[in-house]
Design a protein around this motif. Structure first.
Motif, PDB file in Angstrom:
ATOM      1  N   MET A   1       0.774  -1.258   0.018  1.00  0.00           N
ATOM      2  CA  MET A   1      -0.029  -0.109  -0.018  1.00  0.00           C
ATOM      3  C   MET A   1       0.868   1.389   0.224  1.00  0.00           C
ATOM      4  N   THR A   2       0.277   2.147  -0.426  1.00  0.00           N
ATOM      5  CA  THR A   2       1.247   3.446  -0.736  1.00  0.00           C
ATOM      6  C   THR A   2       0.572   4.541   0.096  1.00  0.00           C
ATOM      7  N   THR A   3       1.195   5.828   0.296  1.00  0.00           N
ATOM      8  CA  THR A   3       0.772   6.694   1.111  1.00  0.00           C
ATOM      9  C   THR A   3      -0.608   7.243   0.546  1.00  0.00           C
ATOM     10  N   LEU A   4      -1.646   7.374   1.405  1.00  0.00           N
ATOM     11  CA  LEU A   4      -3.050   7.827   1.107  1.00  0.00           C
ATOM     12  C   LEU A   4      -3.032   9.243   0.768  1.00  0.00           C
ATOM     13  N   PRO A   5      -3.720   9.599  -0.330  1.00  0.00           N
ATOM     14  CA  PRO A   5      -3.933  11.075  -0.816  1.00  0.00           C
ATOM     15  C   PRO A   5      -4.865  11.636   0.417  1.00  0.00           C
ATOM     16  N   PRO A   6      -4.934  13.075   0.615  1.00  0.00           N
ATOM     17  CA  PRO A   6      -6.147  13.437   1.318  1.00  0.00           C
ATOM     18  C   PRO A   6      -7.367  13.343   0.730  1.00  0.00           C
ATOM     19  N   VAL A   7      -8.237  13.371   1.561  1.00  0.00           N
ATOM     20  CA  VAL A   7      -9.643  13.189   1.091  1.00  0.00           C
ATOM     21  C   VAL A   7      -9.953  14.300  -0.281  1.00  0.00           C
ATOM     22  N   SER A   8      -9.487  15.405  -0.093  1.00  0.00           N
ATOM     23  CA  SER A   8      -9.902  16.263  -1.210  1.00  0.00           C
ATOM     24  C   SER A   8      -9.329  16.028  -2.418  1.00  0.00           C
ATOM     25  N   ALA A   9      -8.322  15.235  -2.632  1.00  0.00           N
ATOM     26  CA  ALA A   9      -7.754  14.539  -3.840  1.00  0.00           C
ATOM     27  C   ALA A   9      -8.658  13.483  -4.377  1.00  0.00           C
ATOM     28  N   PHE A  10      -9.345  12.785  -3.475  1.00  0.00           N
ATOM     29  CA  PHE A  10     -10.410  11.881  -4.134  1.00  0.00           C
ATOM     30  C   PHE A  10     -11.625  12.688  -4.619  1.00  0.00           C
ATOM     31  N   ASN A  11     -12.048  13.849  -4.100  1.00  0.00           N
ATOM     32  CA  ASN A  11     -13.185  14.695  -4.510  1.00  0.00           C
ATOM     33  C   ASN A  11     -12.757  15.167  -5.897  1.00  0.00           C
ATOM     34  N   ALA A  12     -11.252  15.772  -5.962  1.00  0.00           N
ATOM     35  CA  ALA A  12     -10.944  16.440  -7.077  1.00  0.00           C
ATOM     36  C   ALA A  12     -10.893  15.222  -8.259  1.00  0.00           C
ATOM     37  N   VAL A  13     -10.276  14.210  -8.132  1.00  0.00           N
ATOM     38  CA  VAL A  13     -10.513  13.151  -9.039  1.00  0.00           C
ATOM     39  C   VAL A  13     -11.868  13.032  -9.911  1.00  0.00           C
ATOM     40  N   GLY A  14     -12.953  12.978  -8.933  1.00  0.00           N
ATOM     41  CA  GLY A  14     -14.109  12.797  -9.536  1.00  0.00           C
ATOM     42  C   GLY A  14     -14.744  13.941 -10.277  1.00  0.00           C
ATOM     43  N   GLU A  15     -14.139  14.967 -10.232  1.00  0.00           N
ATOM     44  CA  GLU A  15     -14.609  16.254 -10.855  1.00  0.00           C
ATOM     45  C   GLU A  15     -14.814  15.979 -12.348  1.00  0.00           C
ATOM     46  N   GLY A  16     -15.842  16.262 -13.117  1.00  0.00           N
ATOM     47  CA  GLY A  16     -15.859  15.957 -14.471  1.00  0.00           C
ATOM     48  C   GLY A  16     -16.191  14.608 -14.930  1.00  0.00           C
ATOM     49  N   HIS A  17     -16.366  13.891 -13.851  1.00  0.00           N
ATOM     50  CA  HIS A  17     -16.570  12.416 -14.109  1.00  0.00           C
ATOM     51  C   HIS A  17     -18.008  12.102 -13.314  1.00  0.00           C
ATOM     52  N   LEU A  18     -18.548  10.852 -13.355  1.00  0.00           N
ATOM     53  CA  LEU A  18     -19.800  10.598 -12.743  1.00  0.00           C
ATOM     54  C   LEU A  18     -19.835  10.994 -11.398  1.00  0.00           C
ATOM     55  N   PRO A  19     -18.922  10.836 -10.349  1.00  0.00           N
ATOM     56  CA  PRO A  19     -19.042  11.067  -9.191  1.00  0.00           C
ATOM     57  C   PRO A  19     -19.190  12.481  -8.806  1.00  0.00           C
ATOM     58  N   GLY A  20     -18.547  13.485  -9.629  1.00  0.00           N
ATOM     59  CA  GLY A  20     -18.880  14.812  -9.680  1.00  0.00           C
ATOM     60  C   GLY A  20     -19.992  15.442 -10.110  1.00  0.00           C
ATOM     61  N   LEU A  21     -20.309  14.791 -11.312  1.00  0.00           N
ATOM     62  CA  LEU A  21     -21.500  15.018 -11.942  1.00  0.00           C
ATOM     63  C   LEU A  21     -22.949  14.782 -10.973  1.00  0.00           C
ATOM     64  N   LEU A  22     -22.822  13.821 -10.082  1.00  0.00           N
ATOM     65  CA  LEU A  22     -23.817  13.526  -9.172  1.00  0.00           C
ATOM     66  C   LEU A  22     -23.759  14.305  -7.951  1.00  0.00           C
ATOM     67  N   GLY A  23     -22.346  14.940  -7.697  1.00  0.00           N
ATOM     68  CA  GLY A  23     -22.356  15.688  -6.337  1.00  0.00           C
ATOM     69  C   GLY A  23     -21.992  14.721  -5.405  1.00  0.00           C
ATOM     70  N   LEU A  24     -21.340  13.481  -5.593  1.00  0.00           N
ATOM     71  CA  LEU A  24     -20.835  12.658  -4.586  1.00  0.00           C
ATOM     72  C   LEU A  24     -19.741  13.512  -3.660  1.00  0.00           C
ATOM     73  N   GLU A  25     -19.594  13.299  -2.541  1.00  0.00           N
ATOM     74  CA  GLU A  25     -18.672  13.994  -1.624  1.00  0.00           C
ATOM     75  C   GLU A  25     -18.032  12.794  -0.943  1.00  0.00           C
TER      76      GLU A  25
END
Length: 142
Positions: free
Chosen positions: A1-25
């Motif tokens: 396992m690698t170092t885990l990025p912050p929660v904000s990075a997971f939210n950023a990767v979803g922007e412009g894709h289904l998670p971001g379009l649906l408003g998942l946080e």
């Protein structure tokens, strides 16, 4: 396992894709123990034509959390992962408010991972769905 990025990075990767379009946080991401949590504020756009929360919105929340979990826990040399099977059992619904989900691993293997997620209503903790998926770990071609 690698170092885990912050929660904000997971939210950023979803922007412009289904998670971001649906408003998942994504609200929580941890490796020890592995646990990913998130939320979705239910809006009319998440409803099926019958006025209830669309099953696909619930699955999108659960599958996204399991997918981010696989992304974070796959072996370092692996090139990626993909969902090969998923199952949902629905026990309830929501028309408004917030739904929450927590995903945890059942099996973290070299070739597959199995993740469970529980989706609940924030207002009363009522279970909306139990979700399980199997992820295939992808390896670079020799």
């Amino acid at each position: 396992m690698t170092t885990l990025p912050p929660v904000s990075a997971f939210n950023a990767v979803g922007e412009g894709h289904l998670p971001g379009l649906l408003g998942l946080e994504i609200t929580e991401a941890s490796l020890d123990p592995a646990r990913f949590a998130g939320r979705l504020a239910v809006e009319r756009r998440h409803h099926a034509p019958n006025g209830f929360l669309h099953a696909a919105a619930v699955i999108a929340l659960a599958d996204t959390l399991c997918g981010y979990g696989s992304m974070a826990t796959k072996p370092e040399a692996a090139s990626g992962f993909t969902t090969v099977e998923l199952k949902s059992n629905f026990m309830g619904t929501a028309r408004e408010g917030v739904i929450l989900a927590v995903a945890t691993p059942v099996h973290l293997g070299r070739t597959t991972q199995v993740w469970d997620a529980t989706v609940t209503r924030e207002v009363d903790g009522g279970i909306i769905a139990l979700f399980r998926c199997t992820q295939m770990i992808l390896w670079p071609k020799a």
